[in-house]
Design a protein around this motif. Structure first.
Motif, PDB file in Angstrom:
ATOM      1  N   SER A 118      39.230  59.691  44.810  1.00  0.00           N
ATOM      2  CA  SER A 118      37.972  58.991  45.050  1.00  0.00           C
ATOM      3  C   SER A 118      37.154  58.921  43.767  1.00  0.00           C
ATOM      4  O   SER A 118      37.461  59.596  42.777  1.00  0.00           O
ATOM      5  CB  SER A 118      37.156  59.726  46.114  1.00  0.00           C
ATOM      6  N   GLY A 119      36.102  58.113  43.864  1.00  0.00           N
ATOM      7  CA  GLY A 119      35.223  57.967  42.716  1.00  0.00           C
ATOM      8  C   GLY A 119      34.484  59.245  42.383  1.00  0.00           C
ATOM      9  O   GLY A 119      34.388  59.649  41.220  1.00  0.00           O
ATOM     10  N   ALA A 120      33.940  59.893  43.420  1.00  0.00           N
ATOM     11  CA  ALA A 120      33.182  61.121  43.191  1.00  0.00           C
ATOM     12  C   ALA A 120      34.046  62.172  42.499  1.00  0.00           C
ATOM     13  O   ALA A 120      33.602  62.840  41.563  1.00  0.00           O
ATOM     14  CB  ALA A 120      32.643  61.670  44.509  1.00  0.00           C
ATOM     15  N   GLU A 121      35.271  62.294  42.956  1.00  0.00           N
ATOM     16  CA  GLU A 121      36.164  63.271  42.327  1.00  0.00           C
ATOM     17  C   GLU A 121      36.462  62.919  40.874  1.00  0.00           C
ATOM     18  O   GLU A 121      36.603  63.816  40.030  1.00  0.00           O
ATOM     19  CB  GLU A 121      37.504  63.308  43.066  1.00  0.00           C
ATOM     20  N   VAL A 128      27.007  57.446  31.856  1.00  0.00           N
ATOM     21  CA  VAL A 128      26.387  56.184  32.299  1.00  0.00           C
ATOM     22  C   VAL A 128      27.403  55.273  32.974  1.00  0.00           C
ATOM     23  O   VAL A 128      28.602  55.328  32.692  1.00  0.00           O
ATOM     24  CB  VAL A 128      25.777  55.351  31.136  1.00  0.00           C
ATOM     25  N   GLU A 129      26.882  54.415  33.840  1.00  0.00           N
ATOM     26  CA  GLU A 129      27.644  53.272  34.330  1.00  0.00           C
ATOM     27  C   GLU A 129      27.405  52.123  33.342  1.00  0.00           C
ATOM     28  O   GLU A 129      26.256  51.751  33.119  1.00  0.00           O
ATOM     29  CB  GLU A 129      27.117  52.823  35.698  1.00  0.00           C
ATOM     30  N   PRO A 130      28.442  51.543  32.768  1.00  0.00           N
ATOM     31  CA  PRO A 130      28.238  50.406  31.856  1.00  0.00           C
ATOM     32  C   PRO A 130      27.529  49.230  32.533  1.00  0.00           C
ATOM     33  O   PRO A 130      26.819  48.479  31.856  1.00  0.00           O
ATOM     34  CB  PRO A 130      29.650  50.044  31.416  1.00  0.00           C
ATOM     35  N   SER A 188      21.082  55.408  38.737  1.00  0.00           N
ATOM     36  CA  SER A 188      22.550  55.415  38.732  1.00  0.00           C
ATOM     37  C   SER A 188      23.082  55.942  40.061  1.00  0.00           C
ATOM     38  O   SER A 188      22.344  56.498  40.880  1.00  0.00           O
ATOM     39  CB  SER A 188      23.068  56.274  37.574  1.00  0.00           C
ATOM     40  N   PHE A 189      24.365  55.761  40.272  1.00  0.00           N
ATOM     41  CA  PHE A 189      25.050  56.343  41.422  1.00  0.00           C
ATOM     42  C   PHE A 189      26.392  56.865  40.939  1.00  0.00           C
ATOM     43  O   PHE A 189      27.127  56.149  40.255  1.00  0.00           O
ATOM     44  CB  PHE A 189      25.267  55.310  42.535  1.00  0.00           C
ATOM     45  N   HIS A 190      26.702  58.114  41.288  1.00  0.00           N
ATOM     46  CA  HIS A 190      27.957  58.687  40.811  1.00  0.00           C
ATOM     47  C   HIS A 190      28.799  59.306  41.919  1.00  0.00           C
ATOM     48  O   HIS A 190      29.855  59.867  41.634  1.00  0.00           O
ATOM     49  CB  HIS A 190      27.667  59.727  39.718  1.00  0.00           C
ATOM     50  N   GLY A 191      28.335  59.241  43.179  1.00  0.00           N
ATOM     51  CA  GLY A 191      29.117  59.803  44.272  1.00  0.00           C
ATOM     52  C   GLY A 191      28.295  60.768  45.112  1.00  0.00           C
ATOM     53  O   GLY A 191      27.104  60.973  44.856  1.00  0.00           O
ATOM     54  N   ALA A 241      37.958  54.285  40.062  1.00  0.00           N
ATOM     55  CA  ALA A 241      38.487  54.474  41.421  1.00  0.00           C
ATOM     56  C   ALA A 241      38.432  53.116  42.121  1.00  0.00           C
ATOM     57  O   ALA A 241      39.127  52.194  41.710  1.00  0.00           O
ATOM     58  CB  ALA A 241      37.700  55.524  42.193  1.00  0.00           C
ATOM     59  N   LYS A 242      37.591  53.005  43.130  1.00  0.00           N
ATOM     60  CA  LYS A 242      37.416  51.783  43.929  1.00  0.00           C
ATOM     61  C   LYS A 242      38.614  50.806  43.901  1.00  0.00           C
ATOM     62  O   LYS A 242      39.495  50.950  44.719  1.00  0.00           O
ATOM     63  CB  LYS A 242      36.095  51.116  43.573  1.00  0.00           C
ATOM     64  N   ALA A 243      38.635  49.847  42.969  1.00  0.00           N
ATOM     65  CA  ALA A 243      39.666  48.806  43.033  1.00  0.00           C
ATOM     66  C   ALA A 243      41.026  49.253  42.501  1.00  0.00           C
ATOM     67  O   ALA A 243      41.988  48.486  42.556  1.00  0.00           O
ATOM     68  CB  ALA A 243      39.193  47.562  42.285  1.00  0.00           C
ATOM     69  N   TYR A 296      31.813  57.328  30.669  1.00  0.00           N
ATOM     70  CA  TYR A 296      31.492  56.148  31.467  1.00  0.00           C
ATOM     71  C   TYR A 296      31.927  56.370  32.911  1.00  0.00           C
ATOM     72  O   TYR A 296      33.053  56.821  33.158  1.00  0.00           O
ATOM     73  CB  TYR A 296      32.227  54.906  30.949  1.00  0.00           C
ATOM     74  N   ASP A 297      31.061  56.005  33.822  1.00  0.00           N
ATOM     75  CA  ASP A 297      31.445  55.894  35.228  1.00  0.00           C
ATOM     76  C   ASP A 297      31.725  54.423  35.491  1.00  0.00           C
ATOM     77  O   ASP A 297      30.808  53.623  35.681  1.00  0.00           O
ATOM     78  CB  ASP A 297      30.318  56.414  36.133  1.00  0.00           C
ATOM     79  N   GLU A 298      33.013  54.071  35.452  1.00  0.00           N
ATOM     80  CA  GLU A 298      33.416  52.678  35.722  1.00  0.00           C
ATOM     81  C   GLU A 298      34.064  52.571  37.105  1.00  0.00           C
ATOM     82  O   GLU A 298      34.946  51.753  37.334  1.00  0.00           O
ATOM     83  CB  GLU A 298      34.361  52.166  34.628  1.00  0.00           C
ATOM     84  N   VAL A 299      33.613  53.433  38.021  1.00  0.00           N
ATOM     85  CA  VAL A 299      34.188  53.422  39.365  1.00  0.00           C
ATOM     86  C   VAL A 299      33.967  52.059  40.021  1.00  0.00           C
ATOM     87  O   VAL A 299      34.873  51.525  40.676  1.00  0.00           O
ATOM     88  CB  VAL A 299      33.593  54.566  40.226  1.00  0.00           C
ATOM     89  N   GLN A 300      32.779  51.480  39.813  1.00  0.00           N
ATOM     90  CA  GLN A 300      32.502  50.162  40.412  1.00  0.00           C
ATOM     91  C   GLN A 300      32.727  49.026  39.408  1.00  0.00           C
ATOM     92  O   GLN A 300      33.278  47.983  39.752  1.00  0.00           O
ATOM     93  CB  GLN A 300      31.048  50.106  40.923  1.00  0.00           C
ATOM     94  N   SER A 301      32.319  49.233  38.150  1.00  0.00           N
ATOM     95  CA  SER A 301      32.386  48.157  37.159  1.00  0.00           C
ATOM     96  C   SER A 301      33.790  47.957  36.611  1.00  0.00           C
ATOM     97  O   SER A 301      34.084  46.913  36.021  1.00  0.00           O
ATOM     98  CB  SER A 301      31.421  48.453  36.006  1.00  0.00           C
TER      99      SER A 301
HETATM  100  C1  LIG Z   1      31.309  54.170  44.631  1.00  0.00           C
HETATM  101  C2  LIG Z   1      30.936  54.853  43.377  1.00  0.00           C
HETATM  102  C3  LIG Z   1      31.184  56.221  43.182  1.00  0.00           C
HETATM  103  C4  LIG Z   1      31.714  57.124  44.277  1.00  0.00           C
HETATM  104  O1  LIG Z   1      32.978  56.746  44.695  1.00  0.00           O
HETATM  105  P1  LIG Z   1      33.572  57.394  46.052  1.00  0.00           P
HETATM  106  O2  LIG Z   1      34.988  56.888  46.075  1.00  0.00           O
HETATM  107  O3  LIG Z   1      32.735  56.895  47.172  1.00  0.00           O
HETATM  108  O4  LIG Z   1      33.494  58.859  45.916  1.00  0.00           O
HETATM  109  C5  LIG Z   1      30.886  56.777  41.951  1.00  0.00           C
HETATM  110  N1  LIG Z   1      30.374  56.032  40.952  1.00  0.00           N
HETATM  111  C6  LIG Z   1      30.114  54.722  41.106  1.00  0.00           C
HETATM  112  C7  LIG Z   1      29.561  53.941  39.959  1.00  0.00           C
HETATM  113  C8  LIG Z   1      30.379  54.086  42.314  1.00  0.00           C
HETATM  114  O5  LIG Z   1      30.076  52.800  42.480  1.00  0.00           O
END
Ligand SMILES: *Cc1c(COP(=O)(O)O)cnc(C)c1O
Length: 392
Positions: A95-98, A180-182, A128-131, A242-244, A213-218
Motif C-alpha cells: 500500500s501507499g502508507a507502507e 513532499v508530494e511532487p 499533504s497526505f501520506h496515508g 503505490a496506487k496505479a 518524494y511521495d509519488e503514491v498518487q502522482s
Molecule cells: C493514497 C495516498 C497514500 C496512501 O496510500 P494507501 O494505499 O491508501 O495507504 C499516500 N500518499 C499519497 C500521496 C496518496 O495519494
C-alpha cells in the motif's frame, strides 16, 4: 447497531457489478463514466485485457511464496523500475502508507548509518497526505485525521507547500529528510511552481538531508510521465509509489538510491505479502503497457485537450469555479466558497459521471490514462449540464 463492515467510509449508493475501460456498470443497470479511477489506481481502465491475461496466467501457477524464496517476477519488476527511474533498488509492499512509512525508515537509517543518529526528524508540508498509519498521519499532520488517536508520533515538522524559504528555515541539526508530494493530491490537487523541486534538492544537498518524494498518487503515469518529478528532472533519494502500480491489485514500492539504502541490510525490513508472485505479475503487466512506445504520447495529448476544455468550462461558470489546477490526468477545479465540491460531485454522479473531491473545496478529476476524446466530450457535456442547471 454497528454495521458488519466498520463504518469509516461515507459510501455512495452505487453497487458496481463490472467495469470495462473507462466505464463502470452498476447492478441496477446504470452505466457510469469513471473519472475517479479507483482514486488514481485503475489508470489503465477496468479489466484491461493484458492485465487480465497476465494475472490469470500467474493465478493458475503460483499466488504466494514468502520472501525467503527467490521471486523472479519481483526481481524483474524491480529491475524495470530501476531502469525507468533515479533508483538503484526497490522494496515491495502492499500500500501507499507502507511505502511512505518505509521511505521514512530508509531516510532515518541512512542518517544513522552515516554517523548521524541524532538526525531523525522529517520536514513535510501542510496540505499533504501520506496515508493512515501512525507515522504517515503524523507526517501529514492533518488535525482532522489525528484527532482521538492519542499523541501523534514524534519527529515531523511542517511548513507551507511551495515555499522554499520556510523549508530552508525549518532545517535543524536533527533533520533527516524532506518529504513532499511532487503534486499534492488529496490535500487539494496542487502543483508547485517551477523550480520548487530543484530548490528542495539544493536544500537537501546543502544540509545533508534525504529528499523523499511521495509519488503514491502522482506517480505511475498520472501526470503524463512515469513519475511526476521527471517533468522537472529533479531526482529524489527515496520515493514511495503505490496506487496505479498494480492497476487495482494491491502493491506498493519504496525506491531508493544505493547511497540512501546503504543501511537496509538483511533483517532491517520485511513484509509477508510484499512483492508476492501475483502482485508483481500485476505490476509487470502495468509496466508492459506503460512502457509501450506512444503510451504517454496519447495520455499527454488527451491531457492537453482536457485541460483546455476544463479551462473553458471553468471560465463559463465563474460563480461556481475559481481555478483549474493540477497536472496531466490529476486535475482539480477549486470551487467558489458558495459551492460545496461534494454537492456538485453528488449531482454529477446522478448524471452518470464519477468524480471526486479533494481538500480545499476542490472537485478532483482523475480519468484513466487510456481515456479518449469521445469520453472527454461525454464528461464535458455532463459537467456543463449540471453547472447550467445549478441554482445561482
Ligand atoms: C493514497 C495516498 C497514500 C496512501 O496510500 P494507501 O494505499 O491508501 O495507504 C499516500 N500518499 C499519497 C500521496 C496518496 O495519494
Amino acid at each position: 447497531m454497528i454495521p458488519a463492515v466498520m463504518p469509516t467510509y461515507a459510501r455512495w449508493d452505487v453497487v458496481v457489478d463490472r467495469g470495462e475501460g473507462c466505464y463502470l456498470y452498476a447492478t441496477d443497470g446504470r452505466k457510469y463514466l469513471d473519472f475517479t479511477s479507483g482514486i488514481a489506481v485503475t489508470s489503465l481502465g477496468h479489466c484491461h485485457p493484458h492485465l487480465i491475461g497476465a494475472v490469470t496466467e500467474q493465478a493458475k501457477k503460483l499466488w504466494h511464496v514468502s520472501n525467503l524464496f527467490q521471486i523472479p517476477g519481483q526481481q524483474r519488476l524491480a529491475e524495470r523500475l530501476v531502469a525507468n527511474s533515479f533508483a538503484d533498488t526497490v522494496f515491495f509492499n502492499n500500500s501507499g502508507a507502507e511505502a511512505v512509512e518505509l521511505a521514512i525508515k530508509v531516510a532515518r537509517k541512512y542518517q544513522s548509518n552515516a554517523g548521524h543518529p541524532e538526525r531523525w526528524r522529517v520536514i513535510a508540508c501542510h496540505g499533504s497526505f501520506h496515508g493512515r498509519s501512525f507515522a504517515t498521519l503524523a507526517a501529514a499532520g492533518a488535525e482532522a485525521y489525528l484527532k482521538g488517536f492519542g499523541p501523534p508520533m514524534e519527529g515531523f515538522d511542517h511548513v507551507a507547500f511551495n515555499n522554499l524559504n520556510e523549508m530552508r528555515a525549518a532545517v535543524t541539526s536533527e533533520s533527516a529528510a524532506i518529504l513532499v508530494e511532487p503534486v499534492q493530491g488529496e490535500g487539494g490537487v496542487r502543483a508547485p511552481s517551477a523550480g520548487y523541486l530543484r530548490g528542495l534538492r539544493n536544500i537537501c544537498d546543502e544540509f545533508g538531508l534525504m529528499l523523499v518524494y511521495d509519488e503514491v498518487q502522482s506517480g505511475m503515469g498520472r501526470t503524463g510521465r512515469l513519475f511526476a518529478h521527471q517533468w522537472e528532472g529533479v531526482a529524489p533519494d527515496i520515493m514511495a509509489v503505490a496506487k496505479a502500480l498494480g492497476n487495482g491489485f494491491p502493491i506498493g514500492a519504496c525506491l531508493a538510491t544505493e547511497k540512501a539504502a546503504a543501511g537496509m541490510t538483511p533483517g532491517t525490513h520485511g513484509s509477508t505479502f510484499g512483492g508476492n508472485p501475483l502482485a508483481v505479475a500485476a505490476g509487470n503487466a502495468v509496466l508492459d503497457v506503460m512502457t509501450e512506445p506512444g503510451f504517454f504520447d496519447h495520455a499527454n495529448r488527451i491531457a492537453k485537450v482536457l485541460w483546455a476544455k476544463l479551462e473553458v468550462f471553468a471560465g463559463r461558470y465563474p460563480h461556481l469555479f475559481q481555478e483549474l489546477r493540477g497536472s496531466g490526468h490529476l486535475l482539480g477545479l477549486r470551487c467558489q466558497p458558495s459551492l460545496t465540491a461534494g454537492d456538485f460531485v453528488a449531482k454529477l454522479r446522478t448524471e452518470g459521471l464519477l468524480c471526486l473531491t479533494a481538500g480545499d473545496n476542490v472537485l478532483r478529476i482523475l480519468p484513466p490514462l487510456i481515456v479518449g476524446e469521445a469520453e472527454l466530450d461525454e464528461a464535458m457535456a455532463t459537467l456543463d449540464k449540471v453547472a447550467r442547471q445549478w441554482p445561482a
